[in-house]
Design a protein around this motif. Structure first.
Motif, PDB file in Angstrom:
ATOM      1  N   SER A 113      48.391  78.919  32.734  1.00 11.05           N
ATOM      2  CA  SER A 113      49.309  79.799  32.010  1.00 11.05           C
ATOM      3  C   SER A 113      49.839  79.164  30.732  1.00 11.05           C
ATOM      4  N   SER A 114      50.103  77.857  30.753  1.00 10.69           N
ATOM      5  CA  SER A 114      50.664  77.217  29.566  1.00 10.69           C
ATOM      6  C   SER A 114      49.676  77.188  28.400  1.00 10.69           C
ATOM      7  N   TRP A 115      48.406  77.291  28.692  1.00 13.51           N
ATOM      8  CA  TRP A 115      47.390  77.306  27.637  1.00 13.51           C
ATOM      9  C   TRP A 115      47.626  78.460  26.670  1.00 13.51           C
ATOM     10  N   PHE A 116      48.112  79.564  27.182  1.00 12.22           N
ATOM     11  CA  PHE A 116      48.244  80.772  26.381  1.00 12.22           C
ATOM     12  C   PHE A 116      49.605  80.891  25.698  1.00 12.22           C
ATOM     13  N   ASP A 117      50.356  79.786  25.670  1.00 14.96           N
ATOM     14  CA  ASP A 117      51.638  79.765  24.970  1.00 14.96           C
ATOM     15  C   ASP A 117      51.481  79.496  23.482  1.00 14.96           C
ATOM     16  N   THR A 118      50.314  79.005  23.080  1.00 16.37           N
ATOM     17  CA  THR A 118      50.145  78.582  21.700  1.00 16.37           C
ATOM     18  C   THR A 118      48.678  78.617  21.328  1.00 16.37           C
ATOM     19  N   TYR A 119      48.392  78.493  20.028  1.00 16.58           N
ATOM     20  CA  TYR A 119      47.010  78.335  19.562  1.00 16.58           C
ATOM     21  C   TYR A 119      46.631  76.856  19.623  1.00 16.58           C
ATOM     22  N   HIS A 120      45.329  76.575  19.650  1.00 15.40           N
ATOM     23  CA  HIS A 120      44.872  75.222  19.905  1.00 15.40           C
ATOM     24  C   HIS A 120      43.772  74.800  18.942  1.00 15.40           C
ATOM     25  N   PRO A 121      43.628  73.479  18.744  1.00 12.68           N
ATOM     26  CA  PRO A 121      42.517  72.966  17.938  1.00 12.68           C
ATOM     27  C   PRO A 121      41.177  73.237  18.617  1.00 12.68           C
ATOM     28  N   TYR A 122      40.127  73.226  17.818  1.00  9.89           N
ATOM     29  CA  TYR A 122      38.790  73.545  18.303  1.00  9.89           C
ATOM     30  C   TYR A 122      38.355  72.643  19.462  1.00  9.89           C
ATOM     31  N   ASP A 123      38.597  71.344  19.358  1.00 13.90           N
ATOM     32  CA  ASP A 123      38.168  70.424  20.422  1.00 13.90           C
ATOM     33  C   ASP A 123      38.861  70.731  21.745  1.00 13.90           C
ATOM     34  N   ASP A 124      40.085  71.199  21.681  1.00 13.60           N
ATOM     35  CA  ASP A 124      40.789  71.584  22.908  1.00 13.60           C
ATOM     36  C   ASP A 124      40.111  72.782  23.577  1.00 13.60           C
ATOM     37  N   HIS A 125      39.635  73.701  22.756  1.00 15.48           N
ATOM     38  CA  HIS A 125      38.930  74.858  23.312  1.00 15.48           C
ATOM     39  C   HIS A 125      37.656  74.417  24.042  1.00 15.48           C
ATOM     40  N   ILE A 126      36.943  73.493  23.449  1.00 16.81           N
ATOM     41  CA  ILE A 126      35.736  72.982  24.123  1.00 16.81           C
ATOM     42  C   ILE A 126      36.101  72.409  25.479  1.00 16.81           C
ATOM     43  N   GLN A 127      37.194  71.627  25.524  1.00 18.53           N
ATOM     44  CA  GLN A 127      37.624  71.027  26.789  1.00 18.53           C
ATOM     45  C   GLN A 127      38.038  72.103  27.793  1.00 18.53           C
ATOM     46  N   PHE A 128      38.696  73.141  27.314  1.00 11.05           N
ATOM     47  CA  PHE A 128      39.098  74.234  28.208  1.00 11.05           C
ATOM     48  C   PHE A 128      37.885  74.802  28.925  1.00 11.05           C
ATOM     49  N   TRP A 129      36.826  75.080  28.181  1.00  6.74           N
ATOM     50  CA  TRP A 129      35.631  75.671  28.777  1.00  6.74           C
ATOM     51  C   TRP A 129      34.904  74.689  29.691  1.00  6.74           C
ATOM     52  N   LYS A 130      34.918  73.421  29.344  1.00  7.07           N
ATOM     53  CA  LYS A 130      34.316  72.422  30.233  1.00  7.07           C
ATOM     54  C   LYS A 130      35.079  72.341  31.548  1.00  7.07           C
TER      55      LYS A 130
END
Length: 437
Positions: A113-130
């Motif tokens: 849930s905390s992921w959707f509190d803010t926008y994130h850098p590109y590398d963080d998005h890659i980690q999210f999907w991993k």
């Protein structure tokens, strides 16, 4: 729909389309206005002709959303146009939007849930999907649909339910236009709901994953997205150099698909400096080449049940055709009926009563040639094919505040549950384009 020529605001913006370097574009003091047009479009266009500005929308018969640089605000306001100010200081709005966390980690409880509190850098998005892949290791695979112009992987996640992969495909594309940041968190939320719901034994999500294979490409335009985070927040296209001696950069990935690429002179631009530059030939971007390869592979191996191209903004659910506003597909009746039910469910679920307009793209909004939904329907054989334009209708435009990420994602999950539940409804059999509900 008629298109105004797009000119970029302030000198640094005018240069930004033609430089590959890291020079940062500032929007400090710039304002964003909605200007009512209607019957006064010609007059409004004439009054704006002496300004340099960036137009955010193409639906100009009703209004124009445009960025006015700080040094021209006073002169613009003296025109006495019918306007509404959307951003009093665009630079401040961008700074408020961009305070993303450093590298985010999934909690031990799998709470995202905390992921959707803010926008994130590109590398963080890659980690999210991993992390999401790791949480569902036996029923998902990391996939690639090629590489971007600058060599970034067009990664994605393929996941499925019981009896293994190979069922009809549901394909989502997000972050096609670099500045439309909200699209990636939306597909991240939907993917999380599908996987976590399946693992928890939820009846609906279990049914969805048992009937369909999901393929989600969260960053169709990673180069452009990174550029928006480092250099120019409102960049739209990819980062491919222009042809020949052109000093402009970027092609519009959603004007570069093969089907109807050169259908008319209204749906895309031949000008390399334009926001809607189509490229020199169909599929002459590396991004489109890889994406199209995946589309054709899915068509030939398991079929595409549903395709969605996620965009912002305007709150639309659009079906083919975008390339011709008078060309109606045989499936239009069932597409429109389904979109109607999605729109109703979203509105009823939202405290804001978020309302989505729906219909064939060219007739409902404006002409788009070489667009993904038309191509994936015609060439990819998708049974359902949509563009979904997310929140909002212009209060914030592309710079949607972080506090709207989760409400936007939640309402789209409601809509997707309705849509996925209706894909195999025999109720639609035989419904033609003249029947609407």
């Amino acid at each position: 729909m008629r298109l105004l020529p797009l000119t970029l605001s302030i000198a640094s913006l005018a240069a930004a389309a033609s430089i590959p370097g890291p020079e940062h574009v500032s929007y400090d003091g710039a304002k964003v206005y909605r200007v009512k047009t209607g019957r006064q479009l010609a007059s409004v266009t004439e009054k704006l002709s002496r300004f340099t500005y960036e137009a955010w929308n193409h639906d100009l018969d009703r209004h124009i959303d445009l960025v006015i640089p700080a040094e021209q605000v006073a002169e613009f306001e003296s025109l006495d146009l019918n306007t509404k100010c959307l951003h009093k200081d665009l630079g401040a709005s961008i700074k408020a939007e961009s305070h993303g966390s450093s590298l985010w980690k999934r909690q031990g409880t799998n709470d995202t849930s905390s992921w959707f509190d803010t926008y994130h850098p590109y590398d963080d998005h890659i980690q999210f999907w991993k992390d999401l892949h790791t949480s569902f290791p036996n029923q998902s695979e990391w996939i690639s649909s090629g590489t971007s112009y600058e060599g970034r992987d067009l990664f994605g996640l393929h996941f499925w339910g019981a009896s293994g992969p190979g069922k009809p495909a549901v394909l989502y594309h997000a972050q096609v236009h670099a500045r439309e940041w909200i699209t990636s968190p939306v597909v991240e939320y939907i993917a999380t709901q599908l996987i976590e719901g399946y693992k928890a034994g939820d009846n609906a999500t279990t049914t969805f994953l048992n009937k369909y294979d999901f393929f989600i490409i969260p960053f169709v335009n990673p180069d452009g997205f990174v550029y928006t985070q480092t250099t120019q927040r409102l960049w739209r296209k990819n980062r491919q150099p222009g042809p020949g001696n052109s000093t402009c950069f970027g092609r519009d990935i959603n004007r570069n698909w093969e089907f109807a690429w050169d259908a008319n002179n209204r749906g895309a631009s031949r000008d390399p400096c334009s926001q809607t530059y189509r490229g020199e030939a169909a599929t002459d971007t590396p991004e489109n080449q890889g994406l199209d390869t995946l589309v054709r592979k899915l068509r030939d191996t398991q079929g595409i049940k549903l395709y969605i191209d996620w965009h912002s903004y305007g709150q639309y659910i659009l079906s083919p055709y975008g390339s011709n506003e008078t060309n109606y597909a045989p499936e239009l009746g069932k597409w429109t009926n389904t979109a109607s039910q999605m729109s109703e469910a979203i509105r009823d679920s939202s405290d804001a009563r978020t309302t989505f307009t729906f219909g064939p793209s060219g007739a409902t909004l404006y002409t788009t040639t070489g667009s993904a939904p038309d191509h994936v329907y015609e060439i990819g054989g998708a049974e359902f094919s949509y563009t979904i334009e997310l929140r909002d209708t212009g209060d914030y435009g592309f710079v949607l505040p972080p506090e709207q990420i989760l409400p936007t994602a939640k309402e789209q999950w409601v809509g997707q549950q309705v849509l996925l539940s209706l894909l195999d409804e025999t109720f639609f059999d035989g419904i033609g384009p003249a029947i609407f509900f």
